[in-house]
Each structure stands twice: as C-alpha cells, then as structure tokens.
Design an enzyme around this catalytic site. Structure first.
Site, PDB file in Angstrom:
ATOM      1  N   GLY A  98      -5.506  -3.367   8.505  1.00  0.00           N
ATOM      2  CA  GLY A  98      -5.723  -1.969   8.895  1.00  0.00           C
ATOM      3  C   GLY A  98      -6.806  -1.333   8.050  1.00  0.00           C
ATOM      4  O   GLY A  98      -6.721  -0.165   7.669  1.00  0.00           O
ATOM      5  N   SER A 157     -10.019  -0.559   8.601  1.00  0.00           N
ATOM      6  CA  SER A 157     -11.195   0.172   9.068  1.00  0.00           C
ATOM      7  C   SER A 157     -11.006   1.692   9.103  1.00  0.00           C
ATOM      8  O   SER A 157     -11.930   2.424   9.400  1.00  0.00           O
ATOM      9  CB  SER A 157     -11.623  -0.337  10.448  1.00  0.00           C
ATOM     10  N   SER A 217       6.305   4.282   3.108  1.00  0.00           N
ATOM     11  CA  SER A 217       6.193   5.729   3.339  1.00  0.00           C
ATOM     12  C   SER A 217       7.400   6.403   2.708  1.00  0.00           C
ATOM     13  O   SER A 217       8.468   5.783   2.591  1.00  0.00           O
ATOM     14  CB  SER A 217       6.195   6.017   4.844  1.00  0.00           C
ATOM     15  N   TYR A 269      10.093   4.428  12.789  1.00  0.00           N
ATOM     16  CA  TYR A 269       9.109   4.352  11.693  1.00  0.00           C
ATOM     17  C   TYR A 269       9.826   4.198  10.340  1.00  0.00           C
ATOM     18  O   TYR A 269       9.470   3.331   9.524  1.00  0.00           O
ATOM     19  CB  TYR A 269       8.266   5.623  11.724  1.00  0.00           C
ATOM     20  N   LYS A 324       9.635   1.189   7.635  1.00  0.00           N
ATOM     21  CA  LYS A 324       9.120   1.421   6.277  1.00  0.00           C
ATOM     22  C   LYS A 324      10.181   1.119   5.214  1.00  0.00           C
ATOM     23  O   LYS A 324       9.850   0.688   4.107  1.00  0.00           O
ATOM     24  CB  LYS A 324       8.610   2.866   6.152  1.00  0.00           C
TER      25      LYS A 324
HETATM   26  P1  NAD Z   1      -4.515   5.420  10.319  1.00  0.00           P
HETATM   27  O1  NAD Z   1      -3.928   5.625  11.666  1.00  0.00           O
HETATM   28  O2  NAD Z   1      -5.697   6.198   9.904  1.00  0.00           O
HETATM   29  O3  NAD Z   1      -4.827   3.875  10.068  1.00  0.00           O
HETATM   30  C1  NAD Z   1      -3.960   2.872  10.489  1.00  0.00           C
HETATM   31  C2  NAD Z   1      -4.738   1.593  10.613  1.00  0.00           C
HETATM   32  O4  NAD Z   1      -3.874   0.561  11.088  1.00  0.00           O
HETATM   33  C3  NAD Z   1      -5.909   1.699  11.611  1.00  0.00           C
HETATM   34  O5  NAD Z   1      -7.045   1.097  11.052  1.00  0.00           O
HETATM   35  C4  NAD Z   1      -5.414   0.910  12.802  1.00  0.00           C
HETATM   36  O6  NAD Z   1      -6.438   0.301  13.543  1.00  0.00           O
HETATM   37  C5  NAD Z   1      -4.559  -0.152  12.108  1.00  0.00           C
HETATM   38  N1  NAD Z   1      -3.610  -0.777  13.028  1.00  0.00           N
HETATM   39  C6  NAD Z   1      -2.673  -0.185  13.777  1.00  0.00           C
HETATM   40  N2  NAD Z   1      -2.014  -1.097  14.513  1.00  0.00           N
HETATM   41  C7  NAD Z   1      -2.561  -2.307  14.203  1.00  0.00           C
HETATM   42  C8  NAD Z   1      -2.314  -3.628  14.641  1.00  0.00           C
HETATM   43  N3  NAD Z   1      -1.378  -3.936  15.542  1.00  0.00           N
HETATM   44  N4  NAD Z   1      -3.072  -4.612  14.104  1.00  0.00           N
HETATM   45  C9  NAD Z   1      -4.039  -4.345  13.196  1.00  0.00           C
HETATM   46  N5  NAD Z   1      -4.309  -3.107  12.745  1.00  0.00           N
HETATM   47  C10 NAD Z   1      -3.576  -2.102  13.255  1.00  0.00           C
HETATM   48  O7  NAD Z   1      -3.286   5.675   9.338  1.00  0.00           O
HETATM   49  P2  NAD Z   1      -3.210   5.805   7.752  1.00  0.00           P
HETATM   50  O8  NAD Z   1      -2.715   7.157   7.469  1.00  0.00           O
HETATM   51  O9  NAD Z   1      -4.406   5.289   7.075  1.00  0.00           O
HETATM   52  O10 NAD Z   1      -1.998   4.805   7.514  1.00  0.00           O
HETATM   53  C11 NAD Z   1      -2.117   3.636   6.727  1.00  0.00           C
HETATM   54  C12 NAD Z   1      -0.728   3.203   6.315  1.00  0.00           C
HETATM   55  O11 NAD Z   1      -0.158   4.231   5.497  1.00  0.00           O
HETATM   56  C13 NAD Z   1       0.229   3.028   7.486  1.00  0.00           C
HETATM   57  O12 NAD Z   1       1.050   1.901   7.246  1.00  0.00           O
HETATM   58  C14 NAD Z   1       1.046   4.283   7.464  1.00  0.00           C
HETATM   59  O13 NAD Z   1       2.319   4.093   8.033  1.00  0.00           O
HETATM   60  C15 NAD Z   1       1.105   4.575   5.990  1.00  0.00           C
HETATM   61  N6  NAD Z   1       1.388   5.966   5.669  1.00  0.00           N
HETATM   62  C16 NAD Z   1       0.538   6.966   6.040  1.00  0.00           C
HETATM   63  C17 NAD Z   1       0.866   8.276   5.713  1.00  0.00           C
HETATM   64  C18 NAD Z   1      -0.010   9.445   6.083  1.00  0.00           C
HETATM   65  O14 NAD Z   1       0.431  10.576   5.893  1.00  0.00           O
HETATM   66  N7  NAD Z   1      -1.208   9.255   6.581  1.00  0.00           N
HETATM   67  C19 NAD Z   1       2.049   8.545   5.028  1.00  0.00           C
HETATM   68  C20 NAD Z   1       2.864   7.510   4.666  1.00  0.00           C
HETATM   69  C21 NAD Z   1       2.532   6.213   4.984  1.00  0.00           C
END
Ligand code: NAD
Length: 249
Positions: free
Chosen positions: A14, A16, A144, A157, A161
C-alpha cells in the site's frame, strides 16, 4: 544521520498513498532501497518511484493485490530480485467498508478481512523465510486504534485491525529467536484519503476526544515506522504503539 546502511531493503504494501507513501519516502531518506506495491494507480506509483530515486536509493513499484497470496509472492520475489533481500517489511495496505452490523453485507465483511488481515498474513509469510535464514529482520504492521478500542460501524475493520495485533504478537514470539522483530503501529485519525470522506460532524466529534485537538499527519506515522524499522528499536518487539494525539475512545 540514521543507523541504516544504504544497502538495506524495505518492502511496503500500500505504498503509493497516504501512510504507506510517507513511509516509503521516510525509509528512502533513512537510506533503504524501497520496494512498494500499488493497487491500480500506476501514475502515482511511477511518481513515487521517481521521488525515491531522487533521494539516491533504488525504488521498485509492483502492482499487487495484498489479499491474493500469489500476487504478494510475486511482489516479494520481484522486489528481492531487483533490490536484494528484504530487511524491513511494512504493511500499510488497508480499506474501510463502514456500516452498522445489522446492515453489513457479507461482501463488505469478507473484503475488509481479506485485504486488512489476510493481506498482512500474505506479506509476512512471504518475507519471513528469507529473514529467518538471514537471522535478522523487522516487520511493522499498521493496525488502528479501532483495533484496540473498537469503533461503532467498524466491526469488520476493528476485527481486522485487532487481528493484526494478535497476529503480530504471535509472530514476535515465534521468530524472536531468529533476530526478527514484529511490531504494530496503531494510528488514530490521520489526514489521508481514508479520512478525507469523513463528515465534518464526525471530524468535529473526533477532534473533541483528541487532547492535541488535530488530526495526525502521515509523516508523523512514518517517523514511528522509521524508528521501529531501525536498530534504534533493537529491543522492541511485540509492541503495539499508538500514535493518536492521545485519543480516548
Ligand atoms: P489510504 O487509503 O490513503 O491508503 C491505503 C493504501 O492501501 C492505498 O495505497 C491503496 O491502494 C492500498 N490498498 C488498498 N487495498 C489494497 C489491496 N487489496 N492490495 C494492495 N494495496 C491495497 O489510507 P491510509 O490512511 O494511508 O491507510 C494506511 C493504513 O493505515 C491502512 O491499513 C489503514 O487501515 C491504517 N490506518 C489509517 C488511519 C487514518 O486515519 N488514515 C487510521 C488508522 C489506521
């Protein structure tokens, strides 16, 4: 200066977007060659690979679906072929499909578990044998605060997590003797595409429960991942580190 030599390799799922992207750039600045997977946005992946290369290390972008074991095996193999053995693996790929349990379609349950939890299993299982052979490695799985405390409308979710936490602690116990560390980062509300769609009402409510009164930045999470990936964290394994502005849910 950090303690990471320029020959080390980091693999990020993930990569990008969001936290994964910030982590890819941070680890590149730390001196790692960086292999990352992207799901569909080839342009964004190319731009990131270019940015990483400009930092003086190698970059490798591979299209992969983390919920598909074969796809992840290819991602790992291509990264190893191009960049060398993997020293650090970070799993950041994740999705949300929020709904009240009563209304949650089977497909949304399964997809979130498949991407978020099976995705972590697929990546870790694919990198672990080489790390065991080399008797060294660091794994950082992104969970998370929802996985620690739970969150209404996020049963799927939060289950995925929380599963990551049990998985990572078990893995830490299993592979510690090989010099491999496995840790979890549990972010609160971080400004990325994932939280961009939240309503103002939800953001305002969240803000009231965050002592620091702001959302976090992807770069702040990346800093913590950088620390856990490095030798500075050489005696930390099985830990779940929250980075959440002090949120109490
Ligand atoms: P985002 O949506 O910006 O990025 C998620 C990334 O995962 C993207 O690049 C997407 O292409 C990739 N992805 C999704 N499904 C995929 C698949 N099947 N195969 C390959 N890649 C896949 O989200 P983010 O906020 O950067 O989240 C990153 C991580 O942090 C996640 O695991 C998310 O659950 C966790 N997280 C985020 C937050 C928040 O508030 N943003 C909070 C807690 C946890």
């Amino acid at each position: 200066m950090t303690d990471n030599s320029a020959t080390k390799v980091a693999l990020i799922s993930g990569g990008s977007r969001g936290i994964g992207r910030a982590t890819a750039l941070r680890l590149a600045r730390d001196g790692f060659h960086v292999g990352f997977c992207y799901q569909s946005n080839e342009q964004a992946a190319k731009e990131l690979a270019q940015e990483i290369a400009e930092l003086g290390v190698k970059a490798q972008a591979v299209r992969a679906d983390v919920s598909d074991g074969d796809s992840v095996r290819r991602f790992v193999a291509e990264t190893e072929n191009e960049l060398g053995p993997i020293d650090v693996a970070v799993t950041s790929a994740g999705i949300t499909k929020d709904n009240a349990l009563l209304m949650m379609p089977d497909a949304d349950w399964h997809q979130v578990i498949d991407v978020n939890l099976s995705g972590v299993f697929n990546v870790c299982r694919s990198v672990i044998f080489e790390m065991m052979k080399r008797k060294s490695g660091s794994i950082v799985n992104i969970s998370s605060v929802a996985g620690v405390y739970g969150n209404a409308t996020q049963t799927n979710y939060a289950a995925s997590k929380a599963g990551i936490i049990g998985f990572s602690r078990s893995l830490a116990k299993e592979v510690g003797r090989y010099g491999i560390r496995a840790n979890v980062v549990a972010p609160g509300f971080i400004e990325t595409d994932m939280t961009a769609d939240l309503s103002e009402k939800v953001k305002k409510q969240a803000m009231q429960s965050i002592p620091l009164r702001r959302l976090g930045r992807a770069e702040e999470v990346a800093d913590l991942v950088s620390y856990l990936s490095s030798d500075r964290a050489s005696y930390i394994t099985g830990a779940v580190l929250q980075i959440d502005g002090g949120i109490i849910i």
